[in-house]
Design a protein around this motif. Structure first.
Motif, PDB file in Angstrom:
ATOM      1  N   PHE A  54       0.075  57.491  26.183  1.00 16.60           N
ATOM      2  CA  PHE A  54       1.064  56.829  27.043  1.00 16.60           C
ATOM      3  C   PHE A  54       1.531  55.517  26.424  1.00 16.60           C
ATOM      4  N   ASP A  55       0.589  54.699  25.937  1.00 15.32           N
ATOM      5  CA  ASP A  55       0.929  53.390  25.373  1.00 15.32           C
ATOM      6  C   ASP A  55       1.816  53.535  24.145  1.00 15.32           C
ATOM      7  N   ILE A  56       1.488  54.479  23.252  1.00 12.54           N
ATOM      8  CA  ILE A  56       2.277  54.655  22.036  1.00 12.54           C
ATOM      9  C   ILE A  56       3.650  55.222  22.374  1.00 12.54           C
ATOM     10  N   LEU A  57       3.716  56.132  23.345  1.00 17.67           N
ATOM     11  CA  LEU A  57       5.011  56.686  23.755  1.00 17.67           C
ATOM     12  C   LEU A  57       5.895  55.594  24.340  1.00 17.67           C
ATOM     13  N   ARG A  58       5.289  54.691  25.103  1.00 14.15           N
ATOM     14  CA  ARG A  58       6.066  53.620  25.748  1.00 14.15           C
ATOM     15  C   ARG A  58       6.513  52.564  24.740  1.00 14.15           C
ATOM     16  N   LEU A  59       5.633  52.198  23.792  1.00 21.64           N
ATOM     17  CA  LEU A  59       5.927  51.081  22.895  1.00 21.64           C
ATOM     18  C   LEU A  59       6.602  51.507  21.594  1.00 21.64           C
ATOM     19  N   LYS A  60       6.273  52.713  21.095  1.00 19.52           N
ATOM     20  CA  LYS A  60       6.781  53.147  19.789  1.00 19.52           C
ATOM     21  C   LYS A  60       7.584  54.437  19.843  1.00 19.52           C
ATOM     22  N   GLY A  61       7.774  54.998  21.036  1.00 18.93           N
ATOM     23  CA  GLY A  61       8.541  56.231  21.141  1.00 18.93           C
ATOM     24  C   GLY A  61       7.738  57.484  20.873  1.00 18.93           C
ATOM     25  N   GLY A  62       6.421  57.355  20.706  1.00 20.39           N
ATOM     26  CA  GLY A  62       5.578  58.532  20.510  1.00 20.39           C
ATOM     27  C   GLY A  62       5.001  58.608  19.110  1.00 20.39           C
ATOM     28  N   ILE A  63       4.055  59.539  18.920  1.00 19.39           N
ATOM     29  CA  ILE A  63       3.428  59.780  17.618  1.00 19.39           C
ATOM     30  C   ILE A  63       4.347  60.699  16.817  1.00 19.39           C
ATOM     31  N   PRO A  64       4.733  60.330  15.580  1.00 17.50           N
ATOM     32  CA  PRO A  64       5.680  61.145  14.798  1.00 17.50           C
ATOM     33  C   PRO A  64       5.026  62.395  14.203  1.00 17.50           C
ATOM     34  N   ILE A  65       5.022  63.473  14.964  1.00 17.69           N
ATOM     35  CA  ILE A  65       4.424  64.731  14.497  1.00 17.69           C
ATOM     36  C   ILE A  65       5.519  65.789  14.406  1.00 17.69           C
ATOM     37  N   PRO A  66       5.754  66.374  13.216  1.00 17.44           N
ATOM     38  CA  PRO A  66       6.773  67.419  13.068  1.00 17.44           C
ATOM     39  C   PRO A  66       6.205  68.793  13.417  1.00 17.44           C
ATOM     40  N   ASP A 276      -1.222  65.979  18.302  1.00 11.72           N
ATOM     41  CA  ASP A 276      -0.069  66.627  18.928  1.00 11.72           C
ATOM     42  C   ASP A 276      -0.359  66.929  20.398  1.00 11.72           C
ATOM     43  N   PHE A 277      -1.570  67.370  20.681  1.00 10.15           N
ATOM     44  CA  PHE A 277      -1.984  67.637  22.062  1.00 10.15           C
ATOM     45  C   PHE A 277      -1.942  66.360  22.899  1.00 10.15           C
ATOM     46  N   ILE A 278      -2.411  65.252  22.331  1.00 10.03           N
ATOM     47  CA  ILE A 278      -2.384  63.961  23.040  1.00 10.03           C
ATOM     48  C   ILE A 278      -0.947  63.531  23.295  1.00 10.03           C
ATOM     49  N   GLU A 279      -0.089  63.691  22.300  1.00  9.02           N
ATOM     50  CA  GLU A 279       1.329  63.338  22.473  1.00  9.02           C
ATOM     51  C   GLU A 279       1.972  64.214  23.550  1.00  9.02           C
ATOM     52  N   ALA A 280       1.602  65.501  23.577  1.00 10.65           N
ATOM     53  CA  ALA A 280       2.145  66.410  24.595  1.00 10.65           C
ATOM     54  C   ALA A 280       1.700  65.975  25.994  1.00 10.65           C
ATOM     55  N   LYS A 281       0.450  65.527  26.133  1.00 14.40           N
ATOM     56  CA  LYS A 281      -0.026  65.050  27.436  1.00 14.40           C
ATOM     57  C   LYS A 281       0.786  63.837  27.888  1.00 14.40           C
ATOM     58  N   ALA A 282       1.091  62.944  26.937  1.00 16.47           N
ATOM     59  CA  ALA A 282       1.872  61.754  27.286  1.00 16.47           C
ATOM     60  C   ALA A 282       3.291  62.136  27.709  1.00 16.47           C
ATOM     61  N   GLU A 283       3.922  63.053  26.986  1.00 19.36           N
ATOM     62  CA  GLU A 283       5.279  63.477  27.338  1.00 19.36           C
ATOM     63  C   GLU A 283       5.284  64.231  28.668  1.00 19.36           C
ATOM     64  N   PHE A 284       4.255  65.044  28.893  1.00 19.75           N
ATOM     65  CA  PHE A 284       4.091  65.745  30.168  1.00 19.75           C
ATOM     66  C   PHE A 284       3.987  64.742  31.309  1.00 19.75           C
ATOM     67  N   GLY A 285       3.170  63.698  31.114  1.00 18.74           N
ATOM     68  CA  GLY A 285       2.997  62.677  32.138  1.00 18.74           C
ATOM     69  C   GLY A 285       4.269  61.889  32.394  1.00 18.74           C
ATOM     70  N   LYS A 286       4.997  61.583  31.325  1.00 15.62           N
ATOM     71  CA  LYS A 286       6.250  60.836  31.501  1.00 15.62           C
ATOM     72  C   LYS A 286       7.270  61.665  32.277  1.00 15.62           C
ATOM     73  N   ALA A 287       7.356  62.962  31.975  1.00 10.79           N
ATOM     74  CA  ALA A 287       8.319  63.829  32.660  1.00 10.79           C
ATOM     75  C   ALA A 287       8.017  63.938  34.150  1.00 10.79           C
ATOM     76  N   LEU A 288       6.732  63.926  34.510  1.00 10.07           N
ATOM     77  CA  LEU A 288       6.343  64.085  35.915  1.00 10.07           C
ATOM     78  C   LEU A 288       6.049  62.752  36.598  1.00 10.07           C
ATOM     79  N   LYS A 289       6.282  61.627  35.882  1.00 13.60           N
ATOM     80  CA  LYS A 289       5.987  60.292  36.411  1.00 13.60           C
ATOM     81  C   LYS A 289       4.516  60.223  36.852  1.00 13.60           C
TER      82      LYS A 289
END
Length: 789
Positions: A54-66, A276-289
């Motif tokens: 969550f912190d990295i998604l909020r401050l840096k836009g997420g973990i850069p994983i292709p 990637d799994f951690i980044e997906a959890k953060a994006e999932f959480g952001k989408a559902l607030k």
């Protein structure tokens, strides 16, 4: 944890939502294998990782994983000595390149001092192979094609192929555009059997000679390789064979280079998949607030504004759900379609998600517990094949639950005891709840039976709850009311729908007195709850206004002190400028007096040298010490003034009296000694007192007259010439006043210009008795020792 609960609460659908944000094959595998954990430390680590995401998604836009493919089969083949093809090596190179980029990304986070709890641990496990990564990147493109830069031989072979193809095309172009074009069925060059051919009309097949490779479906066109280019096609074919052999050699070499590192590369892929799994959890959480919950060591659950994540956010109603602190059993009553079942599923699903390390659709500061098992009897599970009725199917499930339940279990019963005679069903429901509660389990049960409302009042550790129903709109609000049992709204609904009053009154007379009293009690409770809620909202409004006013006053208070410090600093700078100007003039006057004194050749009757030096020191003492404004200076003072501790003298604003703090009490209160009285006073009514309450503070300006402590050595290395001479002049005056008989001036060796300038100055100074270069062990020619008269 039992698989049945995962199916009942639709945990698989949550995983499907997670998969939408996954980019890597191993990340997808991790999501598919995700199940709730019963280990406290494991769940804590998972939730910490989610918070980091969550912190990295909020401050840096997420973990850069292709996008990263599954390289486990490739590494298995490498392990047994097989050769990978170009695409497989490109996919391995993608993993190595991603590891390199992630390492660089997290190094930047460390430089920016971004604190994360767990992710640095994972990134530190990445094995970085820069040389191998670069070799693969240069040699193989992402689609698996080996590049010309892979080897000089391959570049040369491909250049020959291009030249040969150009020659063949030029000769064929002459044929299809020259006089022989009339023998062709079409003016184009094509390929058959990897050789260049032209389409010739069947009746003219002898005109070009060469080899026939194919014919059209009608037989009217033959695809002929003219004799003029047979040798060129043969040469082209030889180059192509050489190219294929060189490519195979390059891929074999790259495979051999990967072999010693296959374990590290495979581990890199796993780490990337986990990130990637951690980044997906953060994006999932952001989408559902969603938010990351806390974990209660005592299994006290508190879900603030919990929403079911699979229901549209615009439609779902949020509810506060609390269990475990003051009660372990909740009995929810209310009408059908009122939201009881959804409330059960929301509680169970939140707990499953939390124990899987996922963010929850709740507000901040919510907390979950850690349960070894979660059981649920929800829905109609009757089976025609097994010849089970609704009641039998529920009871079979309940019997199975009662065999396994313990004090680390959460049990969810939907319509407990339904499907049979109401009186017997209610009795069974009560006995089942008693049995589960006796084992220490946490229970939430929904029911229609009025007997269970009484149960909720009489049993310790049990509380009633209900789903609110709006009689005015004849519809449920889906709001959960803890502490208020549900009541039948049949009479009110019937009256609003037009049923005659005498029919309703006759119906009421048929109900026993206890049931009527219970309904009246519930109605009174609801009325009181609404009054309390109205008062709460009103008080909350005033509290928010007070907080806003407090923040405004606090900002104004801080601004006042900042401005005062700024103006004071300006005044000090202005005063120093005036003193500096006066000092310059005084220096000139003192220099003139000293020159006149030297010219007279006698010290008698004139100003003494030490008096002149003392006068200069007094002038310098007029300087004001300037302090740089610190942003947090006022805040620090304000905080220090607000911190209260036992023994402090305070002003009790509500009484206008001074008192002494004795001890801190709960609910932000202090026990205060007021004369001979001891009273409990709210902290916001206390102001920390100063030591002298009646005497106003006075601003006192102090002039510094004493000479500060002077070192016996002056270091001038690195100074400019003019600055150094000025500093020597001041230093010698201070040293003489300090009573030194000799001092050392360190000027360094350098070009000798500074040493010579100091020597010339010392020759003219009236208080210098003699001077010489320092001994070898004290600096040699880099320092001068000065003795005073």
């Amino acid at each position: 944890m039992n698989k049945k609960i995962l199916e009942t609460l639709e945990f698989q659908k949550i995983k499907q939502l997670l998969l939408q944000s996954i980019r890597t094959a191993l990340g997808e595998e991790e999501v598919k294998n995700l199940t709730p954990s019963c280990d406290f430390d494991q769940v804590t680590q998972w939730l910490e990782e989610t918070k980091d995401g969550f912190d990295i998604l909020r401050l840096k836009g997420g973990i850069p994983i292709p996008k990263v493919s599954n390289i486990k089969p490739h590494m298995k083949r490498i392990e047994i000595g097989a050769m990978l093809n170009g695409l497989e090596i490109a996919q391995v190179g993608r993993v190595l390149q991603t590891a390199l980029e992630l390492n660089r990304f997290f190094d930047e986070l460390k430089e920016e001092q971004l604190e994360v709890t767990r992710l640095y641990y994972w990134v530190d496990q990445l094995e970085i192979l820069p040389q191998l990564t670069r070799t693969i990147k240069v040699s193989v493109e992402e689609d698996g094609r080996v590049t010309d830069e892979a080897s000089p031989e391959l570049r040369g072979i491909r250049q020959q192929i291009r030249r040969t193809e150009q020659t063949i095309r030029e000769q064929l172009d002459q044929m299809i555009k020259g006089k022989q074009a009339k023998y062709l069925s079409d003016s184009l060059v094509t390929m058959r059997n990897e050789r260049y051919v032209i389409p010739v009309k069947a009746e003219y097949k002898g005109v070009f000679g060469g080899v026939v490779h194919d014919q059209s479906a009608s037989g009217q066109t033959l695809f002929i390789e003219p004799r003029q280019i047979v040798d060129l096609n043969n040469r082209l074919r030889q180059h192509q064979i050489a190219e294929r052999q060189e490519v195979e050699r390059i891929l074999a070499n790259l495979s051999n280079e990967l072999a010693p590192h296959y374990r590290e590369i495979l581990h890199n892929a796993r780490v990337i998949g986990h990130l990637d799994f951690i980044e997906a959890k953060a994006e999932f959480g952001k989408a559902l607030k969603a938010t990351v919950p806390h974990i209660s060591e005592t299994n006290a659950l508190f879900l603030k504004s919990a929403r079911h994540p699979l229901i549209d956010a615009d439609l779902v109603v949020a509810n506060d759900i609390t269990i475990g602190e003051n009660y372990q059993t909740i009995v929810i009553t209310g009408p059908n379609t009122g939201g009881k079942t959804i409330t059960l599923k929301t509680l169970g699903l939140m707990q499953l998600m939390g124990q899987s390390g996922l963010p929850l659709t709740v507000k901040e500061d919510s907390q979950i517990g850690i349960f070894q098992e979660i059981f649920a009897d929800i829905g109609d599970e009757q089976s025609i094949e097994q010849n089970l009725s609704t009641f039998s199917s529920h009871m079979t499930n309940i019997v199975d639950i009662l065999r396994q339940v313990d004090d680390k279990s959460l049990v969810l019963f939907d319509e407990l005891g339904a499907g049979t005679d109401p009186q017997e069903g209610a009795a069974l429901a009560i006995s089942i709840l008693d049995d589960v509660a006796a084992k220490g389990a946490y229970v939430v049960a929904t029911t229609h039976y009025p007997e269970l409302k009484i149960y909720g009042y009489n049993r310790p550790g049990t509380i009633n709850a209900s789903m609110e129903f709006n009689v005015d709109t004849l519809s449920p609000t889906y709001k959960l009311l803890i502490g208020v049992p549900g009541r039948s709204n049949a009479f009110e609904i019937s009256r609003r729908l037009g049923l005659e009053n005498h029919v309703i009154e006759a119906s009421k007379s048929l109900i026993d007195e206890e049931s009527q009293d219970l309904n009246e009690m519930i109605a009174d409770l609801e009325s009181r709850r609404k009054m309390a809620e109205t008062e709460y909202l009103e008080v909350r409004h005033f509290v928010e206004e007070s907080e806003s006013l407090y923040e405004d006053l606090k900002a104004a208070y801080e601004f006042f002190f900042e401005e005062r410090e700024t103006e004071l600093a300006k005044a000090k700078r202005a005063a120093n400028e005036i003193v500096e100007e006066a000092e310059t003039k005084a220096e000139k006057i003192i220099a003139d007096i000293r020159n006149m004194q030297l010219a007279s050749g006698s010290q008698s009757g004139h100003v003494k040298e030490h008096e002149l030096i003392e006068a200069k020191s007094k002038i310098r003492g007029l300087y004001q010490e300037e302090e740089r404004l610190k942003t947090n200076k006022v805040l620090k003072k304000a905080k220090e003034k607000k911190v209260l501790k036992p023994g402090d003298e305070v002003l009790v604003e509500s009484f206008g009296q001074y008192g002494t703090l004795i001890e801190k009490l709960p609910k932000n209160e202090w026990l205060v000694q007021l004369g001979i009285l001891k009273m409990n006073i709210k902290e916001n009514q206390l102001v920390k007192s100063t030591e002298n309450k009646e005497e106003p503070k006075q601003v006192i300006t102090t002039v510094r007259t004493s000479t500060p402590r002077v070192s016996s050595q002056l270091d001038l290395r690195g100074r400019r010439f003019d600055d150094a001479i000025h500093e020597v002049d001041q230093y010698l005056d201070d040293a003489i006043l300090a009573g030194y008989s000799q001092v050392t001036i360190v000027h360094g060796k350098g070009t000798g210009a500074l040493r010579q300038g100091i020597t010339d100055y010392l020759k003219k100074h009236p208080r210098v008795k003699k001077f010489a270069l320092a001994p070898y062990n004290q600096g040699g020619s880099g320092a001068t020792i000065v003795e005073f008269k």
